[in-house]
Design a protein around this motif. Structure first.
Motif, short mmCIF file in Angstrom:
data_model
loop_
_atom_site.label_atom_id
_atom_site.label_comp_id
_atom_site.label_asym_id
_atom_site.label_seq_id
_atom_site.Cartn_x
_atom_site.Cartn_y
_atom_site.Cartn_z
N ARG A 393 0.52 -1.29 0.04
CA ARG A 393 0.05 0.05 0.25
C ARG A 393 0.97 1.28 -0.03
N LYS A 396 1.39 2.37 -3.29
CA LYS A 396 0.27 2.70 -4.07
C LYS A 396 -0.16 1.25 -4.86
N ARG A 398 -2.29 -1.88 -5.84
CA ARG A 398 -3.58 -2.38 -5.60
C ARG A 398 -3.68 -3.60 -6.28
N ASP A 424 1.17 -3.17 3.97
CA ASP A 424 1.67 -1.86 3.70
C ASP A 424 2.98 -1.87 2.64
#
Length: 458
Positions: A393, A396, A398, A424
């Motif tokens: 995460r 960024k 996904r 994370d």
């Protein structure tokens, strides 16, 4: 009659999101608790694991959340990191109907500095363990003065672990006029004292606190202490579970069983409290991904272990506390599905089974292990393998980005890709074992978000 979420005063976008997430009808605890919680009442909710309680407090805290206000508005306390991570992930899913809701996990096993940086950038919802949150209080890296919703999840377990003082200190830093939601599988006297100290005229609801007798088939077998490993082999040969958690009381038993079953050809991994947190995370994810079949664990996994459709739990040793037994067997037979709990005990341990029966208000019969019909021991191979990508995460990344990298032009069939867990700093992908090598080659030679990341096959 099933109760629809549409009977609640929720935004249409939230109802659509609940439907997309598979929330068809409210469970018993949701139907009992949500109307009171959404009206702002303090709550004592007694419910078994797997009953849908996370959605109760998740929906409630999100209903009052202001995403435009970048201060911490809701705090969820959990007994373990495993449970904290699962709760945070579910709140993120429930929050998809509104943009920019930031959920931060604060638990041990990770350095304080990155967690403090996340808090500094603004976190709407904090989920974590009492010990680590108190660490941040000591470092003055956390502000709880704007908390409007406080959740004590699995409060009985937190008190068993000695967190009462930490909890008291944390709550003292939250606003006096907040909503406090307390969830507990059991309701002993110390939970009553906790409620009296920190809640205001709470509404008490209770649903499915004991697993239904027809949901979990509990079978117990007596063996000699020196023959316990052979008795375990007998259980595996006779019942042939496709997947199971095998519980031990101490890590020495975990190591013994793991080594023994590995030598017999079983796909098996260990989970206990002395493992590094990253190693525990990877074992837990692989088990969720069906990348190995048998998880040998101490009670570090009895809470927070949320596996869909786990068919079997084996108590290699019965615990001393009937409440721990309840939490162990609660890993199977979830959400109304059938489960199997197999127990091994010696003649000297019959009192433990009797105590469990008293707690369940039911007689638990037993028989000698030799009564089971002989069967060939045939270890199964797991259907999947797990890939680890060194990006999460914070980069960024996904799940859709990873799926695209795997299945793009010339890639593997999308049907061969299973669960994708984005944490994370890492992401984990389940793929069919037959395409594992092709999938890892694909990841190493492809880009995600325009960048190349390291990847490995666990």
């Amino acid at each position: 009659m099933p109760t629809s979420f549409a009977t609640l005063n929720l935004p249409e976008t939230q109802l659509t999101n609940l439907e997309n997430l598979g929330y068809q009808h409210m469970t018993a605890i949701q139907a009992e608790a949500l109307p009171h919680a959404l009206q702002g009442a303090d709550l004592i909710a007694q419910a078994k694991t797997g009953s849908g309680k996370t959605a109760v407090f998740g929906i409630t805290l999100l209903a009052k959340l202001d995403p435009q206000n970048f201060v911490s508005q809701a705090l969820v306390l959990c007994p373990t990191r495993e449970l904290s991570t699962q709760v945070a992930n579910e709140i993120r899913r429930l929050a998809r109907y509104q943009a920019n809701v930031k959920v931060v996990v604060l638990c041990g096993g990770q350095p304080l500095a990155p967690q403090a940086a996340s808090l500094e950038h603004g976190a709407h919802v904090i989920v974590g363990t009492p010990g680590r949150i108190n660490d941040h209080i000591g470092k003055r890296t956390i502000d709880l003065s704007h908390i409007h919703t406080l959740v004590l999840d699995e409060a009985d377990r937190m008190l068993e672990m000695g967190f009462m003082e930490d909890i008291g200190k944390i709550i003292s830093l939250t606003p006096k006029y907040r909503q406090t939601l307390l969830f507990s599988a059991t309701y002993p006297d110390d939970i009553k004292r906790l409620s009296a100290q920190f809640q205001r005229t709470p509404v008490q609801v209770k649903a499915d606190t004991l697993h239904q007798a027809n949901a979990i088939n509990q079978l117990s077998f007596i063996c000699n202490k020196s023959e316990r490993l052979q008795a375990l082999e007998t259980l595996l040969a006779h019942f042939k579970p496709s997947s199971a958690v095998i519980f031990c009381n101490m890590k020495v038993g975990v190591r013994e069983i793991t080594e023994h079953l590995s030598q017999l050809g079983f796909s098996v991994k260990a989970l206990h409290g002395e493992m590094e947190q990253r190693d525990r995370d990877e074992v837990f994810v692989q088990f969720k991904h069906h990348s190995f079949n048998l998880l040998i664990a101490t009670d570090v996994a009895a809470r927070g272990l949320d596996i869909e459709d786990l068919p079997c739990v084996i108590n290699y040793e019965l615990p001393h506390d009937p409440a721990i037994y309840t939490h162990r067997v609660g890993r199977t037979g979830r959400a109304g599905k059938e489960g199997l709990a197999l127990n091994l005990l010696t003649d000297a341990e019959r009192h433990k089974l009797a105590d469990i029966g008293i707690a369940q208000k039911a007689e638990l019969p037993f028989e000698v292990i030799s009564a089971l019909k002989g069967s060939q021991l045939t270890p199964r191979q797991p259907p999947n393998a797990t890939l680890c990508i060194a990006a999460g995460r914070k980069e960024k990344v996904r799940a859709g980005d990873i799926l695209g990298a795997l299945t793009g032009e010339g890639g593997i069939n999308g049907k061969a890709v299973g669960k994708i867990d984005v944490l994370d700093y890492a992401a984990y992908v389940a793929v069919e074992r037959s395409v594992a090598k092709q999938a890892i080659t694909r990841l190493l030679n492809s880009t995600i978000k325009g960048r190349k990341f390291k990847a490995k096959l666990l």
